[in-house]
Design a protein around this motif. Sequence first.
Motif, PDB file in Angstrom:
ATOM      1  N   LEU A  63      30.269  62.862  22.584  1.00 14.75           N
ATOM      2  CA  LEU A  63      31.132  61.939  21.860  1.00 14.75           C
ATOM      3  C   LEU A  63      32.429  61.818  22.648  1.00 14.75           C
ATOM      4  O   LEU A  63      33.038  62.828  23.020  1.00 14.75           O
ATOM      5  CB  LEU A  63      31.423  62.445  20.447  1.00 14.75           C
ATOM      6  N   SER A  64      32.839  60.567  22.927  1.00 15.01           N
ATOM      7  CA  SER A  64      34.052  60.334  23.707  1.00 15.01           C
ATOM      8  C   SER A  64      35.002  59.448  22.924  1.00 15.01           C
ATOM      9  O   SER A  64      34.572  58.563  22.170  1.00 15.01           O
ATOM     10  CB  SER A  64      33.721  59.671  25.050  1.00 15.01           C
ATOM     11  N   ILE A  65      36.301  59.692  23.115  1.00 14.37           N
ATOM     12  CA  ILE A  65      37.312  58.882  22.439  1.00 14.37           C
ATOM     13  C   ILE A  65      38.458  58.604  23.402  1.00 14.37           C
ATOM     14  O   ILE A  65      38.691  59.344  24.359  1.00 14.37           O
ATOM     15  CB  ILE A  65      37.866  59.572  21.172  1.00 14.37           C
ATOM     16  N   GLN A  66      39.182  57.522  23.128  1.00 12.66           N
ATOM     17  CA  GLN A  66      40.457  57.234  23.767  1.00 12.66           C
ATOM     18  C   GLN A  66      41.432  56.835  22.674  1.00 12.66           C
ATOM     19  O   GLN A  66      41.106  56.024  21.795  1.00 12.66           O
ATOM     20  CB  GLN A  66      40.328  56.099  24.787  1.00 12.66           C
ATOM     21  N   LEU A  67      42.625  57.427  22.717  1.00 13.53           N
ATOM     22  CA  LEU A  67      43.625  57.197  21.687  1.00 13.53           C
ATOM     23  C   LEU A  67      44.802  56.430  22.259  1.00 13.53           C
ATOM     24  O   LEU A  67      45.070  56.486  23.459  1.00 13.53           O
ATOM     25  CB  LEU A  67      44.102  58.536  21.112  1.00 13.53           C
ATOM     26  N   TYR A  86      45.962  53.277  26.372  1.00 10.27           N
ATOM     27  CA  TYR A  86      45.035  54.309  25.904  1.00 10.27           C
ATOM     28  C   TYR A  86      45.110  55.551  26.787  1.00 10.27           C
ATOM     29  O   TYR A  86      45.416  55.469  27.982  1.00 10.27           O
ATOM     30  CB  TYR A  86      43.596  53.788  25.903  1.00 10.27           C
ATOM     31  N   THR A  87      44.796  56.692  26.199  1.00 17.75           N
ATOM     32  CA  THR A  87      44.696  57.926  26.960  1.00 17.75           C
ATOM     33  C   THR A  87      43.463  57.890  27.858  1.00 17.75           C
ATOM     34  O   THR A  87      42.622  56.994  27.752  1.00 17.75           O
ATOM     35  CB  THR A  87      44.565  59.135  26.022  1.00 17.75           C
ATOM     36  N   LYS A  88      43.345  58.880  28.712  1.00 21.72           N
ATOM     37  CA  LYS A  88      42.088  59.087  29.405  1.00 21.72           C
ATOM     38  C   LYS A  88      41.006  59.425  28.383  1.00 21.72           C
ATOM     39  O   LYS A  88      41.307  59.894  27.283  1.00 21.72           O
ATOM     40  CB  LYS A  88      42.226  60.238  30.407  1.00 21.72           C
ATOM     41  N   PRO A  89      39.742  59.216  28.731  1.00 24.13           N
ATOM     42  CA  PRO A  89      38.678  59.592  27.792  1.00 24.13           C
ATOM     43  C   PRO A  89      38.671  61.100  27.534  1.00 24.13           C
ATOM     44  O   PRO A  89      38.799  61.905  28.456  1.00 24.13           O
ATOM     45  CB  PRO A  89      37.400  59.162  28.517  1.00 24.13           C
ATOM     46  N   LEU A  90      38.552  61.462  26.261  1.00 23.47           N
ATOM     47  CA  LEU A  90      38.350  62.843  25.855  1.00 23.47           C
ATOM     48  C   LEU A  90      36.893  62.945  25.427  1.00 23.47           C
ATOM     49  O   LEU A  90      36.491  62.323  24.431  1.00 23.47           O
ATOM     50  CB  LEU A  90      39.261  63.225  24.689  1.00 23.47           C
TER      51      LEU A  90
END
Length: 752
Positions: A388-392, A438-442
């Motif tokens: 699961l990946s997110i960008q905030l 956006y942040t880098k992908p987490l």
Amino acid sequence: MPQTSPNTQKQELTTSNNGLNVRPFIKGKSHFFCQTGNLTQGTSQCFGVVSPTEFRTTASLNIGSGLTKNIYAICSGRILIQPQSGSSTKVNLILKPFKQPINELPIKYFIYRGLNKSDFFTSASEPLIHGSETTGTEFVKHLWKEFNKFYQNEDSSEPTPDFYAKLIGFPTTTYVQDANSLIDEIYFKKTEYTDSTQTVEDPETSYELPIVPRGLCIGTAIGEIGMDIVLDDGDYYLENDPNPFKFDLEFARADANILNVNPAGNTYTDYQKKLIKETATRFIDPAAFYGLHANGAGEIYLNDDTTPTTDVDDIFSNVVNLFSTGNNTYLYIQGNRQRSYNFYGNYTYDATTIENLKIWDDPASVSTVDCGETNEWPVQVHSNGTELSIQLLTDKHEGAGAYVRIGDLNDNTPHENNFLRGENLVQTDTDGTIDENYTKPLSFSIPKTTGATPQKISTLIQLIYEGKRIVVQEYIDPLISPAPDPVYHKLKDIDDVFGLVNAKSIFKTDDTMVLPTVTDNIMQLINIPNSTDRSEIAVVKTKRTEDIVQTVDIQTYVNRITYETLLDNIKREANGFLPFSCGNIDQDCSGVNHYNVEQNNFFQGSLPYFLKTQIFTHRAETITSLSLHLIDGGNPTKKILGLSKDENEQLINLIDTHSLNNSILFLKNVQVDERLILSSYENIEYKYYSIGVVSEDFSGDLVLYFPTNMISIFTTDGLIYHSKSYSDFLPEIGDSNELLLNISLVELDLIS
């Protein structure tokens, strides 16, 4: 440059990488709450979102027709039994952990819904405890054994009295409990007496809640058994809390609990609806709770077994997969001020775009979603893929950071012991292809079984994220004419730390020399300064302590309030030229402190910290300043703020007068430039602030309030902040060598 690490969440602690970037397994140890076999779960019984207005916190399991199942204590703890609403044959049971089953996930209550009442109590009008030392469930045998042992030890010729249900806190015709009472009020009672000799206990407090060991069979159930798991946010409460939902006996007695923002007969404001939705993050699906044990190190006991299973596939098939949500991944993102991501609307892309979070389980299918807005609950649920990946969203300010409280960052996500900041978090567009908003992908690895066709195992990801600064406006009195120009402030790191301003301790006292301490267990990020211009990032809890200091005439006292951070984890600088930073994890918890009028036993911090005093002059006033130190010369990893109780009451009056909520202390630099440092006549450098509170008003908007009479705050080290009244009557405290004279050899051995 931040140090980075590969995925190390699932490694044992070792000395590799010089001890850096290696985190241990989460080592859960629990009993499964229900006897296995012939258990199923229907869609309507699942934990999670029911609709945009409803969220079910109770996960229920069907018990096969005609079967009776044993119910077990998940961990050791204290038990409170309550009648189940609408049923004369069922009871609910609350288990408050004595020993946490997962240290990284503190649990406040396990609430069992639907046990057979006849296992516990007789059917008399004034019910007795069922069974005896040799008959009934293991729980009632345990109760009778302890009851009989107590009276056998009494020096009395009187016969053993009847063992009434009310003696273990169960409401009866002669012991009536208010359904609006908080569960904590029952657990943390103060014994009261009806006579001056303190021998006849008031019926309202004449009960003792029993303690049981993990795995004890506490009762049986037929038809259906429900479970709520409530996360621990601290042992305190707020008077006039605007959240309509309460952890009270009405909640404890329901056959199942559903958070509802539009219940029949009630009209909630939009702000109250948001608070109800926030409450969803205080619960965890039992499937995810048990899924956190499925990592090869977790232990789960089944039925009457005395040997636990640690096998990942066994835990999944025998426990997690009993729930229809057994493949779900739950993502909890905590944003600024301990609220969910975008609670305040500060995580917005632009004026027209409502989506604020990129999320995907496949790089080819990135979704941009509206996280935590009007029609959503602040719990993201996903059931596909093994990652699961997110960008905030971020404004890339210097203090932007994130911390993975629970979760397994994969090899593609550089981090520093699960902290993310700087180049590990934000991204820079060098060729016009990257969106810097956006942040880098987490990216997180999701646990899965080991068979030929791996299946996802339900889990929880808890992320603390502060990636955009919040701007607040100072309150303007509407009676002022003409209205002054609005004044805005960006919240600094220190302005998002010290809450608990008007929190009430659940520990009741009536002695003025017995004062409570209160701890907020919801973690938050903070930056700790070191010897360079760079700060060290830490995750902390906060604590508020009350104490008393004698004045110069010895006959009077100053009551004080001390706020302090309690370290949970820190990313320290790996620099051989810097003094080390204290990595000691604070273990303080809520309770009471006893003060002696014969001596000055005021707040001085706990080892290895100590305070020093020095005198300087500020605008013709003499200030006793305080600084924070470690006994062996390193960098303290704690922040403290001290006020007199009278000053704290001024801030509470602001909160009460304006009906404010979630108030956190704010430090306004009296100088125009926050970076400006003052120098006293004695050549002592310091900063000078005015204190106020940033709070949510009745609409949920953030507003900054200051008391009518300015409360001045000083700091000489950026670690401890205090008013003049707080430090006025402290004796001179010198260097650590003086302090060490008062520390026992035992304590020194423990420190070393």
